[in-house]
Design a protein around this motif. Structure first.
Motif, PDB file in Angstrom:
ATOM      1  N   SER A 105       0.835  -1.198   0.000  1.00 60.18           N
ATOM      2  CA  SER A 105       0.000   0.000   0.000  1.00 60.18           C
ATOM      3  C   SER A 105       0.870   1.248   0.000  1.00 60.18           C
ATOM      4  O   SER A 105       1.984   1.248   0.536  1.00 60.18           O
ATOM      5  CB  SER A 105      -0.930   0.017   1.214  1.00 60.18           C
ATOM      6  N   TYR A 106       0.336   2.313  -0.584  1.00 62.24           N
ATOM      7  CA  TYR A 106       1.021   3.601  -0.626  1.00 62.24           C
ATOM      8  C   TYR A 106      -0.029   4.697  -0.545  1.00 62.24           C
ATOM      9  O   TYR A 106      -0.836   4.867  -1.459  1.00 62.24           O
ATOM     10  CB  TYR A 106       1.845   3.720  -1.915  1.00 62.24           C
ATOM     11  N   ILE A 107      -0.021   5.420   0.562  1.00 66.60           N
ATOM     12  CA  ILE A 107      -0.942   6.532   0.779  1.00 66.60           C
ATOM     13  C   ILE A 107      -0.123   7.814   0.886  1.00 66.60           C
ATOM     14  O   ILE A 107       0.828   7.885   1.674  1.00 66.60           O
ATOM     15  CB  ILE A 107      -1.775   6.350   2.067  1.00 66.60           C
ATOM     16  N   MET A 108      -0.477   8.826   0.118  1.00 67.91           N
ATOM     17  CA  MET A 108       0.171  10.137   0.224  1.00 67.91           C
ATOM     18  C   MET A 108      -0.906  11.208   0.216  1.00 67.91           C
ATOM     19  O   MET A 108      -1.818  11.178  -0.616  1.00 67.91           O
ATOM     20  CB  MET A 108       1.158  10.365  -0.921  1.00 67.91           C
ATOM     21  N   LEU A 109      -0.806  12.116   1.156  1.00 65.99           N
ATOM     22  CA  LEU A 109      -1.795  13.184   1.306  1.00 65.99           C
ATOM     23  C   LEU A 109      -3.214  12.622   1.354  1.00 65.99           C
ATOM     24  O   LEU A 109      -4.159  13.207   0.821  1.00 65.99           O
ATOM     25  CB  LEU A 109      -1.656  14.206   0.167  1.00 65.99           C
ATOM     26  N   GLY A 110      -3.337  11.471   1.985  1.00 63.98           N
ATOM     27  CA  GLY A 110      -4.638  10.840   2.161  1.00 63.98           C
ATOM     28  C   GLY A 110      -5.178  10.131   0.938  1.00 63.98           C
ATOM     29  O   GLY A 110      -6.299   9.610   0.979  1.00 63.98           O
ATOM     30  N   GLN A 111      -4.388  10.067  -0.138  1.00 62.04           N
ATOM     31  CA  GLN A 111      -4.868   9.451  -1.367  1.00 62.04           C
ATOM     32  C   GLN A 111      -4.142   8.127  -1.624  1.00 62.04           C
ATOM     33  O   GLN A 111      -2.941   8.001  -1.370  1.00 62.04           O
ATOM     34  CB  GLN A 111      -4.660  10.396  -2.555  1.00 62.04           C
ATOM     35  N   ASP A 112      -4.876   7.177  -2.172  1.00 58.06           N
ATOM     36  CA  ASP A 112      -4.359   5.844  -2.458  1.00 58.06           C
ATOM     37  C   ASP A 112      -3.642   5.873  -3.805  1.00 58.06           C
ATOM     38  O   ASP A 112      -4.277   5.958  -4.859  1.00 58.06           O
ATOM     39  CB  ASP A 112      -5.519   4.838  -2.484  1.00 58.06           C
ATOM     40  N   MET A 113      -2.320   5.794  -3.773  1.00 58.37           N
ATOM     41  CA  MET A 113      -1.527   5.858  -4.996  1.00 58.37           C
ATOM     42  C   MET A 113      -1.548   4.543  -5.787  1.00 58.37           C
ATOM     43  O   MET A 113      -1.225   4.535  -6.973  1.00 58.37           O
ATOM     44  CB  MET A 113      -0.076   6.223  -4.666  1.00 58.37           C
ATOM     45  N   ILE A 114      -1.930   3.478  -5.134  1.00 51.84           N
ATOM     46  CA  ILE A 114      -1.979   2.184  -5.830  1.00 51.84           C
ATOM     47  C   ILE A 114      -3.263   2.074  -6.657  1.00 51.84           C
ATOM     48  O   ILE A 114      -3.250   1.587  -7.786  1.00 51.84           O
ATOM     49  CB  ILE A 114      -1.900   1.015  -4.830  1.00 51.84           C
ATOM     50  N   ALA A 115      -4.355   2.558  -6.096  1.00 50.37           N
ATOM     51  CA  ALA A 115      -5.644   2.441  -6.789  1.00 50.37           C
ATOM     52  C   ALA A 115      -5.805   3.463  -7.910  1.00 50.37           C
ATOM     53  O   ALA A 115      -6.616   3.266  -8.818  1.00 50.37           O
ATOM     54  CB  ALA A 115      -6.785   2.597  -5.773  1.00 50.37           C
ATOM     55  N   ALA A 116      -5.054   4.564  -7.855  1.00 42.99           N
ATOM     56  CA  ALA A 116      -5.228   5.645  -8.833  1.00 42.99           C
ATOM     57  C   ALA A 116      -4.823   5.199 -10.233  1.00 42.99           C
ATOM     58  O   ALA A 116      -3.874   4.427 -10.407  1.00 42.99           O
ATOM     59  CB  ALA A 116      -4.401   6.853  -8.413  1.00 42.99           C
ATOM     60  N   ASP A 117      -5.547   5.717 -11.243  1.00 47.89           N
ATOM     61  CA  ASP A 117      -5.186   5.391 -12.626  1.00 47.89           C
ATOM     62  C   ASP A 117      -4.065   6.323 -13.107  1.00 47.89           C
ATOM     63  O   ASP A 117      -3.649   7.254 -12.418  1.00 47.89           O
ATOM     64  CB  ASP A 117      -6.405   5.459 -13.554  1.00 47.89           C
ATOM     65  N   ASP A 118      -3.563   6.060 -14.328  1.00 49.12           N
ATOM     66  CA  ASP A 118      -2.399   6.790 -14.830  1.00 49.12           C
ATOM     67  C   ASP A 118      -2.661   8.290 -14.954  1.00 49.12           C
ATOM     68  O   ASP A 118      -1.784   9.104 -14.658  1.00 49.12           O
ATOM     69  CB  ASP A 118      -1.965   6.229 -16.188  1.00 49.12           C
ATOM     70  N   THR A 119      -3.861   8.654 -15.389  1.00 50.51           N
ATOM     71  CA  THR A 119      -4.179  10.079 -15.536  1.00 50.51           C
ATOM     72  C   THR A 119      -4.164  10.776 -14.192  1.00 50.51           C
ATOM     73  O   THR A 119      -3.590  11.865 -14.034  1.00 50.51           O
ATOM     74  CB  THR A 119      -5.542  10.262 -16.206  1.00 50.51           C
ATOM     75  N   ALA A 120      -4.769  10.154 -13.195  1.00 51.37           N
ATOM     76  CA  ALA A 120      -4.800  10.735 -11.852  1.00 51.37           C
ATOM     77  C   ALA A 120      -3.391  10.833 -11.271  1.00 51.37           C
ATOM     78  O   ALA A 120      -3.039  11.826 -10.626  1.00 51.37           O
ATOM     79  CB  ALA A 120      -5.696   9.907 -10.935  1.00 51.37           C
ATOM     80  N   LEU A 121      -2.557   9.811 -11.519  1.00 48.81           N
ATOM     81  CA  LEU A 121      -1.187   9.831 -11.012  1.00 48.81           C
ATOM     82  C   LEU A 121      -0.367  10.934 -11.667  1.00 48.81           C
ATOM     83  O   LEU A 121       0.431  11.602 -11.012  1.00 48.81           O
ATOM     84  CB  LEU A 121      -0.522   8.475 -11.235  1.00 48.81           C
ATOM     85  N   THR A 122      -0.564  11.130 -12.963  1.00 49.60           N
ATOM     86  CA  THR A 122       0.162  12.191 -13.673  1.00 49.60           C
ATOM     87  C   THR A 122      -0.195  13.551 -13.088  1.00 49.60           C
ATOM     88  O   THR A 122       0.690  14.385 -12.826  1.00 49.60           O
ATOM     89  CB  THR A 122      -0.150  12.155 -15.172  1.00 49.60           C
ATOM     90  N   ASP A 123      -1.465  13.790 -12.876  1.00 48.98           N
ATOM     91  CA  ASP A 123      -1.912  15.066 -12.309  1.00 48.98           C
ATOM     92  C   ASP A 123      -1.392  15.240 -10.883  1.00 48.98           C
ATOM     93  O   ASP A 123      -0.941  16.331 -10.505  1.00 48.98           O
ATOM     94  CB  ASP A 123      -3.444  15.141 -12.323  1.00 48.98           C
ATOM     95  N   PHE A 124      -1.449  14.178 -10.097  1.00 49.98           N
ATOM     96  CA  PHE A 124      -0.989  14.239  -8.706  1.00 49.98           C
ATOM     97  C   PHE A 124       0.510  14.523  -8.666  1.00 49.98           C
ATOM     98  O   PHE A 124       0.981  15.370  -7.890  1.00 49.98           O
ATOM     99  CB  PHE A 124      -1.297  12.920  -8.000  1.00 49.98           C
TER     100      PHE A 124
END
Length: 225
Positions: A64-83
């Motif tokens: 698991s990887y949580i940063m700023l309260g957000q789940d970095m594992i569940a996020a899709d590529d677009t969301a990760l790019t923006d984050f």
């Protein structure tokens, strides 16, 4: 301090079957907001893989990887790019600057990507950052004409351009002489103290690690100290 990020039981395996290589073996750690930490360990211990995962450039095999309260594992590529663009900055051993661009153009590049254009506000912030890096006289120089230490200071300014909460630095002083290396670290320390930016700095250099207030030791794919 509040927790900026936390990873638990990270596993990263490259390849499959008999060719499989497990680089991370259940690694767990956390970083608090405003920390300045050194990441230590021998070559092959998993430091670069860990930084790549923390930078959301690669997902682990499990964990698991949580940063700023957000789940970095569940996020899709677009969301990760923006984050990543909004919250994470990077400084590499090889500064990865665009040689035909000026120092200012390199620094504002992350914001130009986000906004789709260069803005007056971005240029103003870029100039402020470069001045703070001691490069006021080099703002409009092509980076190909800068020294190694100057290029790395441009890279630090670029990493700070979008005011990220986290800056990941992979051997940022590895190609610099001692004086230039300590100058870069002094600037990083100043930013950390004054702006509260969290830094995680991978290094083999004990003097660089000593500048950091916390040392995280990685060995055989787990945190050992």
């Amino acid at each position: 301090m509040s927790t900026l990020l936390e990873v638990r039981d990270l596993v990263k395996t490259y390849g499959t079957g008999e060719a499989a290589t497990r680089v991370l073996r259940g690694l767990s750690l956390h970083l608090d907001t405003g920390e300045m930490a050194a990441l230590l360990g021998p070559s092959g211990s998993g430091k670069s893989t860990l930084l790549t995962i923390l930078g959301t450039l690669m997902k682990p095999t499990s964990g698991s990887y949580i940063m700023l309260g957000q789940d970095m594992i569940a996020a899709d590529d677009t969301a990760l790019t923006d984050f990543r663009n909004a919250h994470i900055g990077f400084v590499f051993q090889f500064h990865n600057l665009l040689p035909d661009f000026t120092a200012l153009e390199n620094v504002i590049f992350p914001t130009a990507v986000r906004e789709g254009r260069e803005t007056p506000q971005a240029r103003d912030r870029g100039r402020v950052l470069l001045t703070r890096m001691g490069l006021a006289e080099r703002i409009d120089f092509p980076t190909a004409k800068l020294s190694g230490g100057q290029k790395q200071r441009v890279a630090v300014a670029r990493a700070l351009m979008n005011s990220p909460e986290l800056v990941l630095a992979d051997e940022p002083t590895g190609n610099l002489d001692r004086a230039s290396a300590m100058q870069v670290m002094d600037l990083i320390s100043e930013i950390n103290r004054e702006e509260g930016t969290t830094f995680l700095i991978s290094t083999h250099d004990e003097k660089i690690a000593a500048v950091c207030r916390r040392q995280i030791v990685v060995g055989d794919g787990v945190v050992t100290g």
